[in-house]
Design a protein around this motif. Structure first.
Motif, PDB file in Angstrom:
ATOM      1  N   VAL A 255     -26.024  43.903  13.770  1.00  0.00           N
ATOM      2  CA  VAL A 255     -25.188  44.831  13.002  1.00  0.00           C
ATOM      3  C   VAL A 255     -25.018  44.329  11.573  1.00  0.00           C
ATOM      4  O   VAL A 255     -25.080  45.103  10.598  1.00  0.00           O
ATOM      5  CB  VAL A 255     -23.820  45.004  13.694  1.00  0.00           C
ATOM      6  CG1 VAL A 255     -22.876  45.820  12.809  1.00  0.00           C
ATOM      7  CG2 VAL A 255     -23.990  45.691  15.034  1.00  0.00           C
ATOM      8  N   GLU A 256     -24.824  43.015  11.420  1.00  0.00           N
ATOM      9  CA  GLU A 256     -24.639  42.442  10.082  1.00  0.00           C
ATOM     10  C   GLU A 256     -25.860  42.669   9.209  1.00  0.00           C
ATOM     11  O   GLU A 256     -25.740  43.146   8.057  1.00  0.00           O
ATOM     12  CB  GLU A 256     -24.350  40.948  10.223  1.00  0.00           C
ATOM     13  CG  GLU A 256     -24.217  40.213   8.907  1.00  0.00           C
ATOM     14  CD  GLU A 256     -24.009  38.718   9.108  1.00  0.00           C
ATOM     15  OE1 GLU A 256     -24.159  37.977   8.108  1.00  0.00           O
ATOM     16  OE2 GLU A 256     -23.710  38.297  10.230  1.00  0.00           O
ATOM     17  N   GLU A 257     -27.047  42.341   9.724  1.00  0.00           N
ATOM     18  CA  GLU A 257     -28.264  42.498   8.917  1.00  0.00           C
ATOM     19  C   GLU A 257     -28.644  43.966   8.769  1.00  0.00           C
ATOM     20  O   GLU A 257     -29.250  44.348   7.763  1.00  0.00           O
ATOM     21  CB  GLU A 257     -29.409  41.707   9.546  1.00  0.00           C
ATOM     22  CG  GLU A 257     -29.164  40.207   9.657  1.00  0.00           C
ATOM     23  CD  GLU A 257     -28.982  39.527   8.303  1.00  0.00           C
ATOM     24  OE1 GLU A 257     -29.235  40.167   7.262  1.00  0.00           O
ATOM     25  OE2 GLU A 257     -28.582  38.355   8.288  1.00  0.00           O
ATOM     26  N   ARG A 258     -28.293  44.796   9.747  1.00  0.00           N
ATOM     27  CA  ARG A 258     -28.575  46.235   9.634  1.00  0.00           C
ATOM     28  C   ARG A 258     -27.806  46.848   8.476  1.00  0.00           C
ATOM     29  O   ARG A 258     -28.382  47.579   7.646  1.00  0.00           O
ATOM     30  CB  ARG A 258     -28.186  46.918  10.953  1.00  0.00           C
ATOM     31  CG  ARG A 258     -28.399  48.412  10.960  1.00  0.00           C
ATOM     32  CD  ARG A 258     -27.880  49.019  12.253  1.00  0.00           C
ATOM     33  NE  ARG A 258     -26.415  49.132  12.256  1.00  0.00           N
ATOM     34  CZ  ARG A 258     -25.711  49.588  13.281  1.00  0.00           C
ATOM     35  NH1 ARG A 258     -26.332  49.945  14.403  1.00  0.00           N
ATOM     36  NH2 ARG A 258     -24.400  49.685  13.216  1.00  0.00           N
ATOM     37  N   VAL A 298     -21.019  53.519   8.234  1.00  0.00           N
ATOM     38  CA  VAL A 298     -21.104  52.905   6.919  1.00  0.00           C
ATOM     39  C   VAL A 298     -20.165  51.717   6.782  1.00  0.00           C
ATOM     40  O   VAL A 298     -20.238  50.962   5.827  1.00  0.00           O
ATOM     41  CB  VAL A 298     -20.788  53.960   5.821  1.00  0.00           C
ATOM     42  CG1 VAL A 298     -19.304  54.309   5.817  1.00  0.00           C
ATOM     43  CG2 VAL A 298     -21.249  53.495   4.448  1.00  0.00           C
ATOM     44  N   THR A 299     -19.250  51.512   7.761  1.00  0.00           N
ATOM     45  CA  THR A 299     -18.224  50.478   7.619  1.00  0.00           C
ATOM     46  C   THR A 299     -18.446  49.305   8.560  1.00  0.00           C
ATOM     47  O   THR A 299     -17.530  48.526   8.814  1.00  0.00           O
ATOM     48  CB  THR A 299     -16.831  51.077   7.903  1.00  0.00           C
ATOM     49  OG1 THR A 299     -16.772  51.510   9.273  1.00  0.00           O
ATOM     50  CG2 THR A 299     -16.550  52.243   6.994  1.00  0.00           C
ATOM     51  N   GLY A 300     -19.644  49.160   9.151  1.00  0.00           N
ATOM     52  CA  GLY A 300     -19.871  48.102  10.115  1.00  0.00           C
ATOM     53  C   GLY A 300     -19.970  46.721   9.490  1.00  0.00           C
ATOM     54  O   GLY A 300     -20.020  46.564   8.273  1.00  0.00           O
ATOM     55  N   ALA A 301     -19.961  45.696  10.363  1.00  0.00           N
ATOM     56  CA  ALA A 301     -20.092  44.282  10.013  1.00  0.00           C
ATOM     57  C   ALA A 301     -18.849  43.795   9.261  1.00  0.00           C
ATOM     58  O   ALA A 301     -17.832  44.481   9.166  1.00  0.00           O
ATOM     59  CB  ALA A 301     -21.365  44.035   9.202  1.00  0.00           C
ATOM     60  N   LYS A 305     -17.733  40.084   3.505  1.00  0.00           N
ATOM     61  CA  LYS A 305     -19.051  39.544   3.160  1.00  0.00           C
ATOM     62  C   LYS A 305     -19.925  40.620   2.528  1.00  0.00           C
ATOM     63  O   LYS A 305     -20.695  40.346   1.597  1.00  0.00           O
ATOM     64  CB  LYS A 305     -19.726  38.982   4.407  1.00  0.00           C
ATOM     65  CG  LYS A 305     -19.078  37.716   4.945  1.00  0.00           C
ATOM     66  CD  LYS A 305     -19.863  37.195   6.145  1.00  0.00           C
ATOM     67  CE  LYS A 305     -19.255  35.899   6.661  1.00  0.00           C
ATOM     68  NZ  LYS A 305     -19.995  35.371   7.838  1.00  0.00           N
ATOM     69  N   ARG A 306     -19.805  41.850   3.036  1.00  0.00           N
ATOM     70  CA  ARG A 306     -20.620  42.925   2.474  1.00  0.00           C
ATOM     71  C   ARG A 306     -20.228  43.205   1.034  1.00  0.00           C
ATOM     72  O   ARG A 306     -21.091  43.457   0.174  1.00  0.00           O
ATOM     73  CB  ARG A 306     -20.474  44.194   3.316  1.00  0.00           C
ATOM     74  CG  ARG A 306     -21.215  44.147   4.632  1.00  0.00           C
ATOM     75  CD  ARG A 306     -21.061  45.457   5.370  1.00  0.00           C
ATOM     76  NE  ARG A 306     -21.643  46.574   4.638  1.00  0.00           N
ATOM     77  CZ  ARG A 306     -21.460  47.860   4.962  1.00  0.00           C
ATOM     78  NH1 ARG A 306     -20.688  48.166   6.009  1.00  0.00           N
ATOM     79  NH2 ARG A 306     -22.043  48.815   4.259  1.00  0.00           N
TER      80      ARG A 306
END
Length: 604
Positions: A255-258, A298-301, A305-306
């Motif tokens: 999810v983070e890298e996606r 659109v709000t994942g991870a 950090k994003r």
């Protein structure tokens, strides 16, 4: 009763599952090292590495090993290659080749019997965990489905116009349907084959045109990358291996890298970094996050950090030639290593079979006769006799399978071929060696019956075989916790007395006992006692009907019925009580004789 039925199941499941988790963990560790090497490059490269580690949980290496065995080389392998095969195999399957095979220690004998008793509990716990994970996801899915049912299509407006423009930029030809929902869910892509964008009602009023464009571009890239399909695959991994923390950690990395990959694509399209970050924060203020990973929003991870990643001026470098080569080598090795295992697994056994056949001096016969037998199928009246003094061989009512068993010293489960010809047809055989050949082999002490049978099978039945290792249900012969009760003999082999319910000798190597146990149990028995030398023993038990039937079909003389004793010990109990040995069900890599070609013999 529980141990009887669950011991083989445990022996089949435990090493396979442990090896699969070990191999998948190694792949995940390798993916982690590669992501460190690519930490300053595009997030999509790291995403595909984590996805490959996730998919490995669904694809056992054994599939690729079997593929390699299918295309095995037909030439002998050099000794170094054989050693390399065993070294790689020990590393890739430590729980089959180390833990389960170290039965010489008594600790394995003590622990093993307790495992089958807890197997039903472990299966029940796994099943409850699987149902719990599925139940939670179904509840969340119903929440999204309810929002979809109440949503209304949006066919025009600035949202639709911007969405179509983003589709053209991303190269998406099939239009994405836009549904306006009253639910408080964030904008997200629903579905895989026909992706639909759920758009919360009222959020457009809070977004200016640049903000709207950035949010829609993010969702379009989720569709372009087919992120919902990838997330669904990993959800399957999480459901099956819910007990393994690594799969949940992999899910967070995916999810983070996606999300970071989509962020990089949106910024690369020319969106202002500050406006894009503001658009994500505005969505977070107005909506709730998506409850399922397979509904890409659109709000994942980790938002903090994003935001740092979006606002920084650091440029994600494209992969240079060295790093592309590193990824290519890693992908090649991930496929080539298990395929190579299969190649080397089949090659040594086939080479051994070919060298063995080449080294045998073909027996010379003065006469050979093969005829259909008058003894009907199912009748246990079979005979087989070999005499080295005059080089004669006689068999009555034998099946082809029994001849192969005698010729190659294998059990029925170790023969793979056409069962109709192997078991249904019965034959009468009469063969006699040429007197000069008998004189040449008179100094040999054993093995001539096998050589005679192999020659008859090759000449009369046109039999062509090769051997390969296969995982079969077997028994490990191990020492009991109290130690073996075998008596050391004087070093010379003596007579071996055998019959239904009896195996005794005043001096015999343990391999003879193992062979007789295999014949009575109908499964391969693997000697793991570590005992060498000549031993005297006296084993008596009450045979069951299946054992007597196997003996009668083996070609041995039909023995009289033993005295009926319903309270007498079974073979396994007698072996433990009288000889201090134990049979442990297991799944072992056993050499199996594969029939490449065989024909119905012509009457002669």
């Amino acid at each position: 009763m529980t141990e009887k039925y669950f011991s083989p199941l445990w022996s089949a499941i435990a090493p396979g599952l442990a090896n699969h988790l070990w191999q998948s963990t190694l792949v995940a560790a390798a993916a982690g090292l590669l992501t460190l090497a690519l930490r300053k490059h595009h997030a999509r490269a790291r995403y595909w590495l984590w996805l490959a580690a996730s998919i490995k949980f669904l694809i056992p290496f054994s599939v690729l090993v079997r593929l390699g065995a299918y295309f095995a080389w037909q030439r002998p392998a050099p000794p170094a290659s054989t050693a390399l095969y065993f070294a790689i195999e020990e590393a890739s399957q430590p729980f089959s080749h180390i833990a389960l095979r170290s039965t010489a220690a008594h600790s394995a004998t003590v622990a093993a019997p307790n495992m089958p008793s807890v197997l039903p509990v472990l299966i029940a716990i796994w099943f409850v965990g699987l149902l719990t994970v599925l139940f939670v996801w179904i509840i969340r899915w119903r929440r999204i489905s309810a929002a979809m049912r109440t949503a209304t299509p949006l066919n025009d407006g600035r949202e639709v116009g911007t969405l179509r423009r983003m589709e053209r930029i991303a190269g998406i030809r099939k239009p994405i349907e836009l549904l306006v929902s009253r639910a408080s869910l964030e904008p997200g892509i629903f579905g895989i084959a026909r992706p639909t964008l759920i758009w919360p009602e009222g959020i457009s009023k809070r977004l200016e045109d640049p903000h709207l464009e950035a949010v829609l571009a993010h969702e379009v890239w989720h569709v372009r990358r087919r992120d919902n399909l990838s997330a669904m695959l990993h959800m399957l991994v999480e459901a099956v291996f819910w007990f393994y923390p690594l799969v949940w950690w992999l899910g967070a990395r995916l999810v983070e890298e996606r999300e970071r990959s989509c962020d990089e694509e949106v910024v690369a399209l020319g969106s202002d970094r500050q406006i894009y970050a503001e658009s994500i924060l505005k969505v977070c203020e107005f909506c709730l996050g998506s409850p399922l990973p397979c509904v890409a929003g659109v709000t994942g991870a980790d938002l903090k950090k994003r935001m740092v990643h979006i606002m920084t001026d650091r440029i994600s470098h494209k992969l240079d030639f060295a790093r592309k080569a590193l990824l290519a080598v890693a992908a090649t090795l991930a496929i080539a290593i298990p395929v190579t295992l299969g190649l080397f697994n089949a090659t040594p056994s086939r080479a051994q079979s070919q060298s063995e056949n080449a080294s045998l001096a073909a027996p010379v016969y003065s006469s050979v006769s093969v005829k259909p037998s008058a003894i009907p199928n199912g009748d246990s009246r079979t005979q087989m006799m070999f005499s080295l003094s005059d080089g004669s061989f006689m068999a009555r009512g034998v099946t082809l399978r029994r001849l192969i068993e005698m010729a190659y010293h294998v059990q029925p489960s170790q023969i793979s071929g056409p069962q109709d010809l192997l078991t249904k047809a019965r034959f009468d055989l009469d063969a006699k060696l040429d007197p000069q050949y008998v004189q040449q082999i008179s100094e040999h002490k054993g093995g001539e019956d096998q050589r005679m049978l192999k020659s008859i099978l090759s000449d009369q039945f046109k039999l062509v075989v090769h051997s390969e290792a296969q995982e079969l249900s077997a028994y490990d012969l191990i020492a009991d916790t109290s130690g073996p009760k075998l008596q050391a003999s004087d070093g010379e082999q003596h007579m071996f007395r055998l019959g239904p319910g009896e195996l005794s000798s005043s001096g015999a190597p343990l391999e003879l006992l193992v062979a007789q146990l295999s014949a009575r149990l109908g499964k391969p028995v693997v000697d793991k006692t570590g005992l060498k030398g000549i031993y005297a023993f006296n084993l008596h038990w009450t045979p069951d009907p299946s054992e007597r039937e196997r003996l009668n079909q083996s070609g041995e003389p039909v023995f009289p019925e033993p005295p009926a004793d319903a309270n007498g010990p079974s073979l396994t109990d007698a072996l433990q009580e009288q000889l201090g040995l134990k049979l442990q069900p297991n799944t072992e890599p056993v050499q199996v004789l594969v029939i490449d070609h065989v024909e119905q013999p012509a009457q002669n």
